[in-house]
Design an enzyme around this catalytic site. Structure first.
Site, PDB file in Angstrom:
ATOM      1  CG  ASP A   1      14.069 -43.154  57.585  1.00 55.26           C
ATOM      2  OD1 ASP A   1      13.899 -44.067  56.786  1.00 55.26           O
ATOM      3  OD2 ASP A   1      15.291 -42.674  57.833  1.00 55.26           O
TER       4      ASP A   1
ATOM      5  CB  THR B   1      16.014 -50.383  53.609  1.00 53.67           C
ATOM      6  OG1 THR B   1      16.740 -51.108  53.113  1.00 53.67           O
ATOM      7  CG2 THR B   1      15.295 -50.912  54.891  1.00 53.67           C
TER       8      THR B   1
ATOM      9  CB  ALA C   1      24.121 -60.249  45.421  1.00 56.07           C
ATOM     10  CE  LYS C   2      22.214 -52.959  50.038  1.00 55.61           C
ATOM     11  NZ  LYS C   2      21.115 -52.380  50.396  1.00 55.61           N
TER      12      LYS C   2
ATOM     13  CG  ASP D   1      18.528 -47.716  55.599  1.00 54.92           C
ATOM     14  OD1 ASP D   1      19.196 -48.107  56.120  1.00 54.92           O
ATOM     15  OD2 ASP D   1      17.501 -48.039  54.943  1.00 54.92           O
TER      16      ASP D   1
HETATM   17  C1  XBP Z   1      16.824 -45.722  52.551  1.00 52.23           C
HETATM   18  C2  XBP Z   1      17.055 -46.044  51.199  1.00 52.23           C
HETATM   19  C3  XBP Z   1      17.391 -47.427  50.894  1.00 52.23           C
HETATM   20  C4  XBP Z   1      18.717 -47.833  51.438  1.00 52.23           C
HETATM   21  C5  XBP Z   1      19.180 -49.367  50.448  1.00 52.23           C
HETATM   22  O1  XBP Z   1      16.151 -44.442  52.562  1.00 52.23           O
HETATM   23  O2  XBP Z   1      17.282 -45.125  50.308  1.00 52.23           O
HETATM   24  O3  XBP Z   1      17.444 -47.246  49.720  1.00 52.23           O
HETATM   25  O4  XBP Z   1      19.934 -46.900  51.069  1.00 52.23           O
HETATM   26  O5  XBP Z   1      18.004 -50.124  50.934  1.00 52.23           O
HETATM   27  P1  XBP Z   1      14.988 -43.844  53.771  1.00 52.23           P
HETATM   28  P2  XBP Z   1      17.783 -51.244  49.752  1.00 52.23           P
HETATM   29  O6  XBP Z   1      16.089 -43.957  55.137  1.00 52.23           O
HETATM   30  O7  XBP Z   1      14.591 -42.662  53.295  1.00 52.23           O
HETATM   31  O8  XBP Z   1      14.228 -44.945  53.737  1.00 52.23           O
HETATM   32  O9  XBP Z   1      18.885 -51.633  48.845  1.00 52.23           O
HETATM   33  O10 XBP Z   1      17.163 -52.459  50.561  1.00 52.23           O
HETATM   34  O11 XBP Z   1      16.765 -50.773  48.830  1.00 52.23           O
HETATM   35 MG    MG Z   2      16.723 -42.213  56.051  1.00 55.37          MG
END
Ligand code: XBP
Ligand code: MG
Length: 253
Positions: A10, A125, A85-86, A12
């Site tokens: 994973d 993500t 944009a984010k 994030d």
């Molecule tokens: C990661 C997420 C993602 C990020 C944002 O979860 O939930 O949504 O917060 O990414 P995990 P995006 O670690 O369980 O994969 O804005 O690019 O979607």
């Molecule tokens: Mg995660």
């Protein structure tokens, strides 16, 4: 149990602490750019993390926390525009070196490569975010160390659904018994477990209280030899930090 062949990471929260000071800040910047007065505080963002995926999270915010907002006619496009944009803000922040890898991550990944283990990413993500993190926080060119980068909208059902892990293992022609997953959150372990994977957990500020039942081990970080991890649940066989020997032992238990 077949021999361990691959590590599935994973991103994030697991490779780097990206949510509070990365994604959250980038969402708020995109909202400001669009002239919106939305501000996701650290506490609110912790609640919004119950929904994975940035576009899905914005929709959840409107459905549950900002029902007064007068929605534009084409809500999907509006959300997609905000999210684009984010992503631009987020990848720029990473290029500026805003977010480092978590302790022990570089060491473990290097050791895995030296041991001939295969590597992949399985995340909800956006793909550009993964590349930006690997190139700027791990090492330039390190994206190529990962055989598969399974990310974002590649599968319609995001975590906690198993689909992203299953997609990655299909590409690698590996069974769940030949792999192990690394996660940081409840949605993450629900996804990896549903895909049949043993899972090592490193918690962070947002996920320390999550339910990680069935995890191979729960740690506060991968740790370093001179900065040991704390074991929150499970047996680290007396090791001070997560190395490949311990990963293999946890996989075979
Ligand atoms: C990661 C997420 C993602 C990020 C944002 O979860 O939930 O949504 O917060 O990414 P995990 P995006 O670690 O369980 O994969 O804005 O690019 O979607
Ligand atoms: Mg995660």
């Amino acid at each position: 149990m077949p021999e361990l062949k691959a590590l599935l990471f994973d991103v994030d929260g697991t490779l780097a602490d990206t949510e509070r000071d990365g994604h959250r800040v980038a969402f708020n910047a995109a909202f400001r750019d669009a002239g919106l007065d939305w501000e996701w505080s650290e506490a609110l963002y912790g609640e919004l993390l119950s929904v994975t995926g940035g576009k899905e999270r914005i929709r959840h915010y409107l459905d549950q926390y900002n029902t007064e907002f007068e929605r534009p006619d084409h809500l999907d496009e509006f959300i997609a525009g905000l999210h684009k944009a984010k992503t631009a803000h987020y990848t720029r922040m990473l290029a500026e070196g805003a977010i480092p890898m978590r302790p022990g991550v570089k060491r473990l990944i290097q050791e895995a490569r030296e041991s001939g283990l295969r590597l992949a990413v399985a995340t909800t993500t956006t793909p550009e975010n993964v590349t930006a993190l690997l190139e700027h926080a791990l090492e330039a060119g390190s994206t190529d160390w990962f055989e598969v980068i399974a990310a974002g909208d590649i599968v319609p059902a995001k975590k906690p659904a198993p689909d992203i892990y299953t997609w990655a293992m299909d590409k690698m022609k590996l069974s769940p018994q030949e792999c192990i997953a690394f996660e940081d959150s409840r949605n993450g372990i629900l996804s990896s477990h549903a895909a049949g994977l043993k899972t090592i957990i490193t918690v962070n500020g947002y996920t320390a209280e999550d339910d990680f039942s069935g995890a191979a081990i729960v740690l506060d970080s991968f740790g370093e030899p001179d900065a040991p991890f704390h074991v929150l649940d499970g047996d680290a066989a007396g090791k001070p930090c997560l190395d490949i020997e311990l990963v293999k032992a946890l996989h075979s238990r």
